[in-house]
Scaffold this motif. Structure first.
Motif, short mmCIF file in Angstrom:
data_model
loop_
_atom_site.label_atom_id
_atom_site.label_comp_id
_atom_site.label_asym_id
_atom_site.label_seq_id
_atom_site.Cartn_x
_atom_site.Cartn_y
_atom_site.Cartn_z
N UNK A 11 15.96 -15.60 14.36
CA UNK A 11 14.63 -14.86 13.69
C UNK A 11 15.20 -14.44 12.48
N UNK A 12 16.22 -14.20 12.01
CA UNK A 12 16.61 -13.54 10.61
C UNK A 12 16.40 -14.72 9.79
N UNK A 13 16.72 -15.85 10.16
CA UNK A 13 16.33 -17.09 9.38
C UNK A 13 14.75 -17.26 9.13
N UNK A 14 13.97 -17.08 10.25
CA UNK A 14 12.53 -17.36 10.23
C UNK A 14 12.11 -16.15 9.16
N UNK A 15 12.69 -15.08 9.26
CA UNK A 15 12.38 -13.83 8.34
C UNK A 15 12.40 -14.30 6.96
N UNK A 16 13.62 -15.01 6.77
CA UNK A 16 13.95 -15.22 5.35
C UNK A 16 13.07 -16.41 4.77
N UNK A 17 12.49 -17.19 5.68
CA UNK A 17 11.81 -18.31 5.21
C UNK A 17 10.30 -17.78 5.16
N UNK A 18 10.06 -16.48 5.60
CA UNK A 18 8.65 -16.17 5.48
C UNK A 18 8.21 -15.63 3.87
N UNK A 20 5.61 -13.60 3.42
CA UNK A 20 4.90 -12.36 3.64
C UNK A 20 6.22 -11.45 3.90
N UNK A 21 6.59 -10.36 3.09
CA UNK A 21 7.33 -9.31 3.38
C UNK A 21 7.15 -8.24 4.56
N UNK A 22 5.91 -8.25 4.65
CA UNK A 22 5.32 -7.34 5.87
C UNK A 22 5.85 -8.13 7.08
N UNK A 23 5.48 -9.56 7.30
CA UNK A 23 5.74 -10.36 8.47
C UNK A 23 7.12 -10.52 8.60
N UNK A 24 7.83 -10.71 7.55
CA UNK A 24 9.33 -11.06 7.79
C UNK A 24 10.17 -9.65 8.18
N UNK A 25 9.62 -8.48 7.71
CA UNK A 25 9.95 -7.28 8.28
C UNK A 25 9.65 -7.17 9.78
N UNK A 26 8.58 -7.70 10.20
CA UNK A 26 8.38 -7.93 11.89
C UNK A 26 9.19 -8.84 12.46
N UNK A 27 9.33 -9.73 12.00
CA UNK A 27 10.42 -10.71 12.88
C UNK A 27 11.68 -9.83 12.86
N UNK A 116 26.66 -13.82 5.42
CA UNK A 116 25.84 -15.14 4.97
C UNK A 116 24.43 -14.66 5.50
N UNK A 117 24.07 -14.29 6.38
CA UNK A 117 22.56 -14.44 6.86
C UNK A 117 21.98 -12.77 6.86
N UNK A 118 22.38 -12.05 6.04
CA UNK A 118 21.84 -10.63 5.85
C UNK A 118 20.56 -10.66 5.25
N UNK A 119 19.82 -9.46 6.10
CA UNK A 119 18.35 -9.43 5.74
C UNK A 119 18.07 -7.82 5.26
N UNK A 120 17.53 -7.81 4.05
CA UNK A 120 17.12 -6.18 3.66
C UNK A 120 15.73 -5.99 3.92
N UNK A 121 15.58 -4.82 4.39
CA UNK A 121 14.24 -4.36 4.68
C UNK A 121 14.22 -2.64 4.42
N UNK A 122 12.95 -2.53 3.99
CA UNK A 122 12.81 -0.92 3.56
C UNK A 122 12.62 0.15 4.56
N UNK A 123 12.98 1.12 4.30
CA UNK A 123 12.57 2.31 5.24
C UNK A 123 11.12 2.12 5.65
N UNK A 124 10.23 2.07 4.70
CA UNK A 124 8.91 2.09 4.67
C UNK A 124 8.49 1.16 5.77
N UNK A 125 9.25 -0.08 5.83
CA UNK A 125 8.74 -1.13 6.85
C UNK A 125 9.08 -0.54 8.16
#
Length: 162
Positions: A11-18, A20-27, A116-125
C-alpha cells in the motif's frame, strides 16, 4: 536478510506511485487504520517517553512504524542483545489523536516506516483522514472506503473487515 514486502509495504508503494497527494495519503492512512497499533521509537524512558522525529524538508516529522520489527531494522546491528526495543505502541484511534496533538510541539507530519520505502505525510492530511474516519464510526482495523478500487485493493479491504 532483506525484509519481504507485506501488505502494508504494498500500500505504501501504491501511495508512492500515486500522483495525487491526497489520494496517496488516503492509501497510507487506510493501511495504518487497518493496524491494531502504531509504533514509535522511544528516545525517552518508560516513565517519560519521547517519540523520535526527523527533519524533512525543513520541518519535523514523527517516525511512525507499522510494526515494532521495523524499529529494530532501523537501529544499529547488535541492538537485540541490549534488551527490549524502545517502542511506544499506541492503539490506532488514540495514535491519530496523539499525533495531531504533537503539532503544538512543532511536528508538521509523519514519516511512515523510515528506510527504503518511507512515506512522508502532513498532519493536515492526518487531520482530514481522522475527521472522515471518525465521522464514519472510527471502527478499529477498518480504515474507510476509497472509490474506484481495483480488485486487489477491494480484496485487501474485505480482509480487514469492510
Amino acid at each position: 536478510m532483506p525484509r519481504l514486502p507485506d501488505r502494508f509495504d504494498l500500500w505504501v508503494r501504491k501511495a508512492q506511485e500515486c500522483p495525487d497527494p491526497d489520494r496517496a495519503a488516503d492509501y497510507v492512512f487506510g493501511a495504518l487504520a487497518a493496524l491494531g497499533h502504531w509504533h514509535f521509537l522511544n528516545l525517552g524512558t518508560a516513565e517519560n517517553p519521547r517519540p523520535a522525529d526527523a527533519g524533512l524538508d525543513g520541518s519535523r516529522h514523527l517516525l511512525v512504524f507499522s510494526d515494532p520489527d521495523r524499529i529494530g531494522e532501523l537501529l544499529p546491528q547488535g541492538r537485540d542483545s541490549a534488551g527490549p526495543l524502545p517502542v511506544i505502541a499506541i492503539p490506532v484511534a488514540a495514535a491519530m489523536t496523539w499525533c495531531l496533538k504533537r503539532r503544538a510541539d512543532g511536528i508538521a507530519g509523519l514519516l511512515v516506516n523510515p528506510g527504503d520505502d518511507a512515506f512522508a505525510v502532513s498532519l493536515d492530511h492526518l487531520a482530514a483522514f481522522h475527521r472522515e474516519w471518525t465521522r464514519r464510526g472510527a471502527r478499529h482495523a477498518s480504515g474507510y472506503w476509497i472509490p474506484n478500487l481495483t480488485t486487489q485493493e477491494e480484496d485487501f479491504w474485505q480482509e480487514h473487515g469492510l
